[in-house]
Design a protein around this motif. Structure first.
Motif, PDB file in Angstrom:
ATOM      1  N   GLY A  68      93.174  30.460  72.810  1.00  0.00           N
ATOM      2  CA  GLY A  68      92.756  31.370  71.758  1.00  0.00           C
ATOM      3  C   GLY A  68      92.092  30.650  70.602  1.00  0.00           C
ATOM      4  O   GLY A  68      92.005  29.422  70.567  1.00  0.00           O
ATOM      5  N   PRO A  69      91.598  31.429  69.638  1.00  0.00           N
ATOM      6  CA  PRO A  69      90.952  30.802  68.493  1.00  0.00           C
ATOM      7  C   PRO A  69      91.952  30.064  67.612  1.00  0.00           C
ATOM      8  O   PRO A  69      93.145  30.360  67.605  1.00  0.00           O
ATOM      9  CB  PRO A  69      90.335  31.984  67.742  1.00  0.00           C
ATOM     10  CG  PRO A  69      91.161  33.148  68.136  1.00  0.00           C
ATOM     11  CD  PRO A  69      91.604  32.884  69.546  1.00  0.00           C
ATOM     12  N   CYS A  70      91.458  29.131  66.859  1.00  0.00           N
ATOM     13  CA  CYS A  70      92.288  28.357  65.937  1.00  0.00           C
ATOM     14  C   CYS A  70      92.746  29.276  64.799  1.00  0.00           C
ATOM     15  O   CYS A  70      92.001  30.164  64.371  1.00  0.00           O
ATOM     16  CB  CYS A  70      91.485  27.183  65.389  1.00  0.00           C
ATOM     17  SG  CYS A  70      92.406  26.145  64.258  1.00  0.00           S
ATOM     18  N   PRO A  71      93.952  29.080  64.261  1.00  0.00           N
ATOM     19  CA  PRO A  71      94.414  29.915  63.150  1.00  0.00           C
ATOM     20  C   PRO A  71      93.519  29.828  61.911  1.00  0.00           C
ATOM     21  O   PRO A  71      93.484  30.755  61.114  1.00  0.00           O
ATOM     22  CB  PRO A  71      95.803  29.358  62.843  1.00  0.00           C
ATOM     23  CG  PRO A  71      96.256  28.723  64.091  1.00  0.00           C
ATOM     24  CD  PRO A  71      95.016  28.211  64.755  1.00  0.00           C
ATOM     25  N   CYS A  72      92.772  28.748  61.747  1.00  0.00           N
ATOM     26  CA  CYS A  72      91.895  28.657  60.576  1.00  0.00           C
ATOM     27  C   CYS A  72      90.766  29.673  60.667  1.00  0.00           C
ATOM     28  O   CYS A  72      90.195  30.079  59.670  1.00  0.00           O
ATOM     29  CB  CYS A  72      91.329  27.242  60.417  1.00  0.00           C
ATOM     30  SG  CYS A  72      90.085  26.789  61.631  1.00  0.00           S
ATOM     31  N   ARG A  73      90.416  30.118  61.886  1.00  0.00           N
ATOM     32  CA  ARG A  73      89.374  31.133  62.079  1.00  0.00           C
ATOM     33  C   ARG A  73      89.892  32.532  61.743  1.00  0.00           C
ATOM     34  O   ARG A  73      89.115  33.407  61.399  1.00  0.00           O
ATOM     35  CB  ARG A  73      88.895  31.130  63.516  1.00  0.00           C
ATOM     36  CG  ARG A  73      88.159  29.897  63.892  1.00  0.00           C
ATOM     37  CD  ARG A  73      86.812  29.964  63.320  1.00  0.00           C
ATOM     38  NE  ARG A  73      85.903  29.143  64.109  1.00  0.00           N
ATOM     39  CZ  ARG A  73      84.628  29.124  63.886  1.00  0.00           C
ATOM     40  NH1 ARG A  73      84.105  29.880  62.975  1.00  0.00           N
ATOM     41  NH2 ARG A  73      83.864  28.342  64.593  1.00  0.00           N
ATOM     42  N   LYS A  74      91.192  32.752  61.880  1.00  0.00           N
ATOM     43  CA  LYS A  74      91.764  34.084  61.664  1.00  0.00           C
ATOM     44  C   LYS A  74      91.903  34.420  60.182  1.00  0.00           C
ATOM     45  O   LYS A  74      91.939  35.574  59.828  1.00  0.00           O
ATOM     46  CB  LYS A  74      93.145  34.172  62.321  1.00  0.00           C
ATOM     47  CG  LYS A  74      93.077  34.089  63.839  1.00  0.00           C
ATOM     48  CD  LYS A  74      94.469  34.168  64.426  1.00  0.00           C
ATOM     49  CE  LYS A  74      94.421  34.033  65.932  1.00  0.00           C
ATOM     50  NZ  LYS A  74      95.753  34.056  66.531  1.00  0.00           N
ATOM     51  N   VAL A  75      91.989  33.402  59.329  1.00  0.00           N
ATOM     52  CA  VAL A  75      92.159  33.626  57.892  1.00  0.00           C
ATOM     53  C   VAL A  75      90.813  34.026  57.295  1.00  0.00           C
ATOM     54  O   VAL A  75      89.821  33.327  57.474  1.00  0.00           O
ATOM     55  CB  VAL A  75      92.684  32.345  57.202  1.00  0.00           C
ATOM     56  CG1 VAL A  75      92.796  32.543  55.702  1.00  0.00           C
ATOM     57  CG2 VAL A  75      94.000  31.929  57.807  1.00  0.00           C
TER      58      VAL A  75
END
Length: 54
Positions: A44-51
């Motif tokens: 999945g995408p990195c958590p930094c992308r979700k913020v």
């Protein structure tokens, strides 16, 4: 005597580390996020992308 044992142990650990690096080289580029440098786990995408960015 104790110094000799410790020295041989450290030399043995160094030899094992060298063989470990030869058998399993570190993956570069794939294991970390390109944006923040955090280690990637899963697909999945990195958590930094979700913020949301301001």
């Amino acid at each position: 005597m104790l110094v000799k044992i410790v020295t041989l142990f450290l030399i043995g650990m160094a030899v094992l580390a060298m063989f470990g690096r030869l058998r399993m080289p570190r993956l570069r580029g794939r294991a970390t996020c390109r944006d923040c440098g955090a280690p990637r786990v899963g697909r999945g995408p990195c958590p930094c992308r979700k913020v949301p960015r301001a």
